[in-house]
Design a protein around this motif. Structure first.
Motif, PDB file in Angstrom:
ATOM      1  N   ASN A  19       0.860  -1.192   0.000  1.00 51.22           N
ATOM      2  CA  ASN A  19       0.000   0.000   0.000  1.00 51.22           C
ATOM      3  C   ASN A  19       0.892   1.236   0.000  1.00 51.22           C
ATOM      4  O   ASN A  19       1.811   1.352   0.820  1.00 51.22           O
ATOM      5  CB  ASN A  19      -0.952   0.006   1.198  1.00 51.22           C
ATOM      6  N   ALA A  35       1.715   5.630  -0.809  1.00 51.18           N
ATOM      7  CA  ALA A  35       1.233   7.008  -0.705  1.00 51.18           C
ATOM      8  C   ALA A  35       2.301   7.926  -1.288  1.00 51.18           C
ATOM      9  O   ALA A  35       3.500   7.649  -1.185  1.00 51.18           O
ATOM     10  CB  ALA A  35       0.941   7.381   0.741  1.00 51.18           C
ATOM     11  N   PRO A  52      -2.444   2.535  -4.014  1.00 48.95           N
ATOM     12  CA  PRO A  52      -2.514   3.815  -3.295  1.00 48.95           C
ATOM     13  C   PRO A  52      -3.611   3.770  -2.239  1.00 48.95           C
ATOM     14  O   PRO A  52      -4.676   3.169  -2.438  1.00 48.95           O
ATOM     15  CB  PRO A  52      -2.844   4.830  -4.397  1.00 48.95           C
ATOM     16  N   CYS A  53      -3.334   4.409  -1.098  1.00 51.81           N
ATOM     17  CA  CYS A  53      -4.287   4.432   0.014  1.00 51.81           C
ATOM     18  C   CYS A  53      -4.137   5.751   0.755  1.00 51.81           C
ATOM     19  O   CYS A  53      -3.019   6.186   1.047  1.00 51.81           O
ATOM     20  CB  CYS A  53      -4.023   3.256   0.958  1.00 51.81           C
ATOM     21  N   ASN A  54      -5.262   6.384   1.084  1.00 48.20           N
ATOM     22  CA  ASN A  54      -5.248   7.706   1.731  1.00 48.20           C
ATOM     23  C   ASN A  54      -5.630   7.631   3.203  1.00 48.20           C
ATOM     24  O   ASN A  54      -5.968   8.635   3.821  1.00 48.20           O
ATOM     25  CB  ASN A  54      -6.218   8.646   1.001  1.00 48.20           C
ATOM     26  N   GLU A 106      -2.204  10.377   0.555  1.00 50.70           N
ATOM     27  CA  GLU A 106      -2.465  10.072  -0.854  1.00 50.70           C
ATOM     28  C   GLU A 106      -3.769  10.739  -1.254  1.00 50.70           C
ATOM     29  O   GLU A 106      -4.773  10.093  -1.578  1.00 50.70           O
ATOM     30  CB  GLU A 106      -2.537   8.552  -1.053  1.00 50.70           C
ATOM     31  N   GLU A 141      -6.910   9.837  -9.344  1.00 44.90           N
ATOM     32  CA  GLU A 141      -6.169   8.835 -10.107  1.00 44.90           C
ATOM     33  C   GLU A 141      -5.249   9.510 -11.124  1.00 44.90           C
ATOM     34  O   GLU A 141      -4.107   9.085 -11.328  1.00 44.90           O
ATOM     35  CB  GLU A 141      -7.148   7.897 -10.829  1.00 44.90           C
ATOM     36  N   ILE A 177      -2.204  10.741  -9.338  1.00 46.32           N
ATOM     37  CA  ILE A 177      -1.332   9.621  -8.969  1.00 46.32           C
ATOM     38  C   ILE A 177      -0.555   9.129 -10.180  1.00 46.32           C
ATOM     39  O   ILE A 177       0.640   8.805 -10.086  1.00 46.32           O
ATOM     40  CB  ILE A 177      -2.170   8.477  -8.353  1.00 46.32           C
ATOM     41  N   LYS A 191      -6.997   3.577  -6.118  1.00 44.96           N
ATOM     42  CA  LYS A 191      -6.900   3.916  -4.703  1.00 44.96           C
ATOM     43  C   LYS A 191      -7.957   3.134  -3.918  1.00 44.96           C
ATOM     44  O   LYS A 191      -9.131   3.122  -4.291  1.00 44.96           O
ATOM     45  CB  LYS A 191      -7.065   5.424  -4.516  1.00 44.96           C
TER      46      LYS A 191
END
Length: 659
Positions: free
Chosen positions: A531, A533, A565-567, A573, A577, A580, A596
């Motif tokens: 995962n 960021a 990706p992870c917020n 993050e 998209e 990213i 994400k």
């Protein structure tokens, strides 16, 4: 016959020597064996002593610390309190400032290296005497609600600030604890940030910020023996009096020590501890770790943080320079207290010198100690005035005498582990740095350290925005931690028949462009699933090394890297998209990036539920932070899991097992 006698004697002597030598060898062997056994027993005993935690001390939770005779019917109500700077106090202070003696001039170009520069002190005191608006500052201090209540014979003061939010927002009680030579004044800039709802959050804080007993507006004990443990009990009883049986704690300096004590004595009440001074003060293994790090620093601390701890000689020299106050206050607090109680100039110099060198050691080279680089004179003098107006500098310093003594050391509180989830923020220029490996000796659920490349000891006043954001992130993590560690049988299953999911190949995911990808396309490949960021402190190292691994092994060993990706961790993050994708292009990313997702909570992606179920970490199926890593073998089975602090390049020998 005469010629044979000497030969016979010689043979007898040789036999005797052999017997003697044999006896000596036997005796030496026994001694060596006994010594080895004793040495082994000693080593075993020492290991047991070092690794066996003591029991939590049993203390009187209602011990009386007030003056005698004891009131048989004390007023235990919670009473409103208003801070007042009386005209008598103000006039006396100004008279003392006006009639102060001339100071000896400082040596040429020494800055603050000999202590507070007397040239700059003159400027500070002139401002305090002529420009500091006492009545305006009195109004400022009373902008928050203040209360006092009697706990164990002491009138304890606290600020209580409740947020104004709608009913659908969760309000979380946060106990904020100051240190020395700080006070509740440290929290005035950060409180509005903690009581205001942040974007993307579902909770705010209700702040309880007491003046520690003997500090500021709280009454001091009248007899010896009131150490940190006893102070922690008073604070715990205060929270019960207010009506909070469960709460979170934030603290630094002595406030950190209080937080540790509360987490040790009352782990069912403290739901999480956030500290901006994450360290162990009195743990024997900490000293062993530190010395080992001199020879092998990478065993103790991450390479990018080694300069905060080594070379050890440099850091010990700084501590030696900055700890003279501690020795004085731990042995003769009343002597230095008399001088500081009688002289506002002395009090200001003594306190404000700490706000210079403890904010950044390099500031001591400047003639003004760079005090105004991070603080204003008004704010600094607010804090000094708390001590002056309440006449508590002596009683506050007695805390050190009650800490640095045999009685408190014998409790061995730092050696008693606690399961309370804990989070630290480490500012670059603070006095002491301890790596996570040390902190986990006590804090068994130490979740995360935030690394800040600036800042010093007085975080709430110097960096309120950074600290407030970190507190929100920590408590968000604490909430997730509790949701994932209680009642495992009620956790959401991966699907109705989770055992049917034997490999990752049954899953489909969307890539960063929105295209559906069936993971069976990766059959026969060793996978590294991460995962990620784009705004994390770990981003540069991880992206660079993930790329390095991919370029090195994608063709030769058929390695594939899947980045999600992870917020959820620090909001690091936040981009779309498209953003990213642009970031990945800037980093020249070669490996596969997907949409994400969420990796914790109700909306956890099914793939990550499966990964966490099959390879649980230290906190069960709970992802700790950005850049957690899972290795999946060629058969699609998750086989190993690594935390965020493990660099990708260090996974080479682990990956090699599955080529």
């Amino acid at each position: 016959m005469a010629n044979k006698t000497p030969k016979t004697d010689t043979k007898k002597k040789t036999k005797q020597k052999r017997k003697s030598s044999s006896k000596f060898s036997l005796t030496f062997g026994k001694l060596f064996f006994i010594s080895a056994v004793l040495a082994g027993l000693w080593a075993y005993c020492m290991l047991k002593i070092l690794t066996t935690p003591p029991d939590v001390p049993k203390l009187n939770l209602d011990e009386y610390w007030g003056p005698y005779p004891m009131n048989p019917k004390p007023d235990l109500s919670i009473r409103p309190y208003e801070i007042e700077f009386s005209d008598i106090m103000i006039n006396d202070l100004k008279e003392r400032l006006l009639h102060r003696r001339p100071f000896p001039p400082p040596l040429e170009e020494v800055g603050f290296t000999y202590g507070f520069n007397s040239h700059f002190l003159t400027r500070v005191l002139d401002y305090w005497q002529n420009k500091y608006n006492f009545k305006e500052r009195e109004q400022f201090f009373n902008k928050f609600d203040h209360f006092v209540t009697n706990i164990q014979g002491l009138d304890v003061h606290y600020m209580h600030v409740k947020p104004q939010v709608s009913s659908d927002v969760e309000v979380i009680p946060l106990l904020m604890l100051h240190g020395w030579p700080g006070s509740v004044r440290e929290f005035y800039e950060i409180i509005p940030k903690l009581t205001t709802l942040q974007a993307g959050r579902k909770f705010v804080f209700e702040i309880i910020a007491p003046s520690l007993p003997g500090f500021g507006f709280s009454q001091a004990p009248v007899r010896p023996g009131f150490g940190p443990a006893e102070m922690g009990i008073v604070i715990s009883n205060l929270m019960k009096r207010i009506g909070h049986d469960k709460y979170y704690v934030q603290g630094g300096d002595i406030g950190h020590m209080m937080g540790c004590i509360l987490a040790t004595f009352f782990p069912k009440n403290v739901m999480g501890l956030h500290t901006n001074t994450p360290l162990l003060l009195f743990h024997p293994q900490e000293n062993i770790f530190t010395v080992l790090g001199v020879l092998w620093p990478s065993l103790i601390v991450e390479p990018q943080l080694q300069s905060r701890m080594y070379p050890l000689s440099e850091h010990l020299m700084r501590l030696a320079e900055e700890s003279g106050y501690l020795h004085i206050q731990a042995t003769k607090p009343d002597t230095i207290g008399i001088a500081l109680t009688d002289s506002p100039a002395g009090l200001a110099a003594y306190i404000l010198e700490k706000f210079s060198t403890w904010t950044n050691d390099a500031y001591k080279k400047a003639g003004d100690g760079n005090l105004l680089a991070k603080f204003s004179l008004t704010h600094l003098l607010d804090n000094v005035l708390v001590y002056w107006s309440t006449n508590t500098i002596t009683t506050s310093m007695r805390t050190y005498a009650e800490t640095m003594n045999k009685r408190f050391f014998a409790m061995r509180l730092d050696e008693i582990p606690t399961d309370v989830p804990t989070w630290g923020i480490k500012f670059k220029h603070d006095l002491v740095f301890h790596p996570d490996s040390m902190l986990k000796l006590k804090f068994k659920n130490y979740l995360h350290s935030t690394i800040v490349e600036d800042g010093g000891h007085f975080a709430a006043m110097e960096n309120p925005d950074i600290l407030a954001t970190d507190i929100f992130e920590a408590v968000d993590m604490f909430l997730q931690f509790h949701n994932h560690t209680k009642m495992p049988e009620t956790r959401e299953k991966v699907q109705e028949t989770p055992n049917a999911l034997e490999t990752i190949y049954q899953f489909s995911v969307k890539d960063i462009y929105g295209k559906e990808v069936k993971l069976d396309k990766y059959k026969g490949h060793v996978l590294l699933i991460v995962n990620v960021a784009s705004q994390c402190g770990l981003t540069d190292t991880n992206y660079q090394q993930l790329n390095e691994l991919y370029e090195k092994y994608a063709k030769s060993r058929h390695l594939r890297i899947l980045a999600f990706p992870c917020n959820q961790f620090g909001g690091q993050e936040p981009g779309s998209e498209k953003e990213i994708i642009e970031f990945a292009k800037e980093k020249n990313i070669k490996f596969d990036i997907f949409e994400k997702i969420e990796v914790n909570g109700e909306d956890t992606h099914p793939l990550w539920k499966f990964l966490k179920r099959t390879q649980s970490g230290t906190f069960g199926d709970f992802i700790k932070w950005n850049f957690s890593k899972f290795i999946v073998d060629k058969n699609g089975l998750p086989v190993e899991r690594f935390g965020p602090n493990v660099n990708p390049i260090d996974l080479e020998p682990h990956l090699a097992k599955y080529w």
